[in-house]
Design a protein around this motif. Structure first.
Motif, short mmCIF file in Angstrom:
data_model
loop_
_atom_site.label_atom_id
_atom_site.label_comp_id
_atom_site.label_asym_id
_atom_site.label_seq_id
_atom_site.Cartn_x
_atom_site.Cartn_y
_atom_site.Cartn_z
N UNK A 1 0.71 -1.31 0.44
CA UNK A 1 -0.03 0.35 -0.16
C UNK A 1 1.08 1.15 0.26
N UNK A 2 0.16 2.01 -0.25
CA UNK A 2 1.04 3.79 0.49
C UNK A 2 2.59 4.10 1.53
N UNK A 3 1.43 2.79 2.05
CA UNK A 3 2.41 2.74 3.60
C UNK A 3 2.78 3.95 4.99
N UNK A 4 1.67 5.00 4.65
CA UNK A 4 1.62 6.10 5.67
C UNK A 4 1.33 5.75 6.57
N UNK A 5 0.31 4.75 6.74
CA UNK A 5 -0.02 4.02 8.70
C UNK A 5 0.74 2.88 8.85
N UNK A 6 1.02 2.25 9.41
CA UNK A 6 1.42 1.60 10.14
C UNK A 6 0.60 0.28 9.96
N UNK A 7 0.80 -1.17 10.06
CA UNK A 7 -0.53 -2.52 9.43
C UNK A 7 -1.10 -2.57 8.10
N UNK B 1 -13.41 -2.13 14.43
CA UNK B 1 -12.00 -1.54 13.54
C UNK B 1 -12.08 -0.05 13.05
N UNK B 2 -10.83 0.10 12.34
CA UNK B 2 -10.91 1.77 12.36
C UNK B 2 -11.97 2.14 11.18
N UNK B 3 -12.89 3.06 11.78
CA UNK B 3 -13.48 3.48 10.79
C UNK B 3 -12.77 5.34 10.64
N UNK B 4 -11.63 5.73 11.04
CA UNK B 4 -11.94 7.25 10.16
C UNK B 4 -9.69 7.01 11.03
N UNK B 5 -9.10 8.04 10.09
CA UNK B 5 -7.93 8.25 10.85
C UNK B 5 -7.58 9.34 10.22
N UNK B 6 -7.05 10.18 11.13
CA UNK B 6 -6.24 11.62 11.04
C UNK B 6 -5.14 11.99 11.20
N UNK B 7 -4.15 12.74 10.93
CA UNK B 7 -2.85 12.63 11.43
C UNK B 7 -3.50 13.83 10.72
N UNK B 8 -3.61 15.46 11.62
CA UNK B 8 -2.83 16.58 10.77
C UNK B 8 -4.63 17.33 9.70
N UNK B 9 -3.74 17.54 8.46
CA UNK B 9 -5.17 17.78 7.42
C UNK B 9 -4.92 16.62 6.67
N UNK C 1 -3.69 -0.70 16.56
CA UNK C 1 -2.62 -1.59 17.07
C UNK C 1 -1.82 -0.30 18.19
N UNK C 2 -1.29 -1.06 18.36
CA UNK C 2 -0.10 0.50 19.13
C UNK C 2 0.87 0.96 17.91
N UNK C 3 1.50 0.04 16.93
CA UNK C 3 2.24 1.46 15.99
C UNK C 3 1.37 2.50 15.41
N UNK C 4 -0.73 2.11 15.10
CA UNK C 4 -1.12 3.25 14.60
C UNK C 4 -2.00 4.10 15.54
N UNK C 5 -1.99 3.71 16.40
CA UNK C 5 -3.09 4.30 17.74
C UNK C 5 -3.23 5.71 17.41
N UNK C 6 -1.44 6.69 16.78
CA UNK C 6 -1.87 7.55 17.40
C UNK C 6 -2.57 8.84 16.05
N UNK C 7 -2.67 7.86 14.55
CA UNK C 7 -3.95 7.87 13.53
C UNK C 7 -4.88 7.67 13.18
N UNK C 8 -6.07 6.86 14.76
CA UNK C 8 -7.23 6.71 14.80
C UNK C 8 -8.52 7.63 15.06
#
Ligand code: 1PR
Length: 531
Positions: A97-103, A168-176, A151-158
């Motif tokens: 994938x684009x690999x921006x978010x771990x997992x 499951x993850x239904x939305x992610x956001x970091x900054x814009x 997961x612990x690696x992507x929690x700051x995105x959720x």
């Protein structure tokens, strides 16, 4: 200016319509360099993860997209547009994938629940975000078989999570940079508000405050669907009609219950969770020559922001000039006109007959397989038009029988459900249970289960039929035909476990408002979507 990354793999018309309805204008990404010029970028990924990544690579979009995302510029991914932000997906092992978010993105477990996860579910918003600034707790429309896990690696995105079997993850956001698994453009007023927030570009807090997340699991709603059977009347105008056991004529004339676009818009306003159009003479008319039907769909999709399904005439066709159209060409035209799903009726019966002749497997050439491959399983509904055939004993037929509480004319205590084609005019040697199973295997994502015996009678859904098909497949089943009062909806959900129930006559004749169905279901403790 909003830029839309449409790589031509599916229906993004509804998103365009939603953006226009909100008063924003759009520009299309046409070349890799357009990506880095975008001010706000929307990526409504559709279809399969691997196909999406493959197209992004082929078009030279992957590197500029990674650069755009790494710079933290305004981005909204939708559905596969969320999943591709992760490292990879079980859907296409080995494709990065684009690999921006771990997992990794993984498939839902279908041992207990119907997959795809299709319909209206809640979200638990876990942090402050402008996307959810005016969110009032409504449900959003999801349709997907794979999902990202926290997961612990992507929690700051959720940003938000939901539950279907497991969280499951239904939305992610970091900054814009944000993305949602659900479809805001198909999620009624709540979805449009979220979309407006992104389009308007509200400031994103540097360190968003953590919200107190609700402890209760989120719940998928049972769907209530309004169906419009459409055909030309004797004056040649397309009208919404309604039959009694598939006979739509009264005193010789085709019943006229209203105009298709107006009725569809009314049902959207009144809280229908989906709207289905069935072009009921599609089996004999070639739909691509039937421009008015395509126009109905185009106009309806400008006003209806919940999923739209269209059925009728989806099959290969050679016109009078000898031009050949595949079923995929026909479906493609319907999707481009604004459909989210297509429903295959008569052709599904012929496909299954051929598959059974090949030992129950497909050879990749059928309409179900081809449309599912390009648009995803969730976009392919199989509509079944069965009629009861009574027998004395199960051994009297090779078909799947049920012991019935409504004995046949000769007192027979068993029956099977015979599939028909051409709007019930011709019965075939195949039963609804077998048809549903084979269509699921070939890649159908949902079953629309009618009943010729119950259609237009108001006598309630055929629970024996619905129960038999529901327990035979893992994909969602829509019960149809026979709804006469609110109690019938509760009964079909409680007694068969179907995911959705569809009605026509009682809504057209304004005998039962959609909201009355939903309030009754809620009183009975059945989860529904509030408008
Ligand atoms: O065979 O792929 O061309 O698709 C044709 C489609 O049109 C099929 O989905 C088939 O079910 C539908 N259809 C064909 N003829 C008729 C007819 O009525 N003469 N309508 C017809 C099917 C069933 C439901 C109806 C429910 C609920 N109508 O669509 O809306 O039974 O009605 P109710 O709540 O009033 O009881 P193809």
């Amino acid at each position: 200016m909003i830029s839309l990354l449409d790589y031509g793999a599916g229906n993004v018309r509804s998103l365009r319509n939603a953006i226009h309805a909100l008063g924003f204008s759009l520009t299309e990404i046409e070349r890799p360099e357009d990506i880095l010029k975008a001010e706000r970028l929307i990526f409504p990924g559709v279809g399969a993860f691997g196909a999406a990544m493959e197209r992004l690579h082929r078009l030279g979009y992957v590197e500029p997209l990674r650069e755009y995302l790494a710079a933290g510029r305004p981005y909204l991914g939708i559905c596969i547009g969320l999943q591709t932000l992760f490292e990879g997906s079980e859907e296409c092992p080995g494709v990065a994938g684009l690999g921006l978010i771990p997992g990794q993105v993984r498939r839902f477990d279908d041992s207990e629940l119907a997959v795809p996860h299709m319909g209206w579910n809640d979200v638990r918003v876990e942090r402050d975000s402008p996307l959810f600034a005016d969110y009032a707790g409504e449900k959003f429309y999801f349709v997907h078989s794979f999902r990202a896990e926290q997961s612990a690696e992507n929690a700051d995105w959720v940003l938000a999570s939901s539950d279907y079997g497991s969280p499951f993850v239904s939305a992610v956001q970091r900054g814009q940079v944000g993305a949602v698994q659900f479809h805001p453009e198909k999620s009624g007023a709540a979805g449009l508000r979220l979309l407006r927030r992104f389009l308007a570009g509200d400031a994103v807090p540097e360190t968003p405050a953590v919200r107190e997340a609700a402890a209760a699991p989120t719940k998928l709603a049972r769907r209530v669907i309004a169906c419009l059977d459409v055909r030309a009347n004797d004056a040649g105008d397309l009208v919404v009609t309604k039959g009694d056991q598939y006979d739509v004529r009264e005193s010789g004339a085709v019943r006229n219950l209203g105009k298709p676009v107006e009725l569809a818009a009314r049902y959207y306003e009144e809280g229908a969770d989906e709207v289905t159009f069935l072009n009921i003479t599609g089996f004999r008319d070639f739909p691509l020559a039937d421009q008015p039907m395509l126009e109905v769909l185009e106009r309806a999709s400008e006003r209806v922001f919940v999923p739209l399904t269209i059925g009728g005439g989806i099959r290969a066709f050679t016109d009078a000039e000898g031009t050949h159209y595949s079923a995929l060409d026909v479906a493609d035209r319907y999707f481009r006109a604004g459909a989210d799903k297509v429903s295959i009726g008569s052709e599904a019966v012929h496909i299954v007959e051929q598959a059974l002749a090949l030992g129950g497997e497909g050879d990749g050439t059928s309409a179900i397989e081809q449309i599912a491959e390009v648009y995803g399983n969730q976009a392919v509904v199989v509509s079944i038009d069965p009629r009861r055939v009574y027998v004395e004993r199960p051994e009297d037929t090779r078909h799947h029988t049920v012991e019935t509480a409504e004995p046949g004319p000769g007192g027979e205590r068993y029956c099977w459900f015979q599939c028909t084609v051409k709007g019930g005019r011709e019965g075939r040697d195949i039963d609804a249970v077998e048809l549903a199973r084979v269509c699921e295997r070939l890649g159908a994502g949902e079953i629309l289960l009618n009943s010729i015996d119950r259609d237009g009678t108001g006598a309630g859904f055929d629970l024996e039929l619905v129960g038999a098909v529901r327990s035979a497949v893992r994909i969602p089943v829509i019960a149809s035909s026979g709804a006469g009062c609110v109690e019938h909806f509760a009964e079909v959900f409680e007694r068969t476990g179907v995911e959705a129930a569809l009605a026509a006559g009682i809504f057209h004749r304004r005998e039962v408002p959609i909201e009355a169905v939903k309030s009754y279901l809620r009183e009975r403790g059945i989860e529904t979507r509030l408008r």
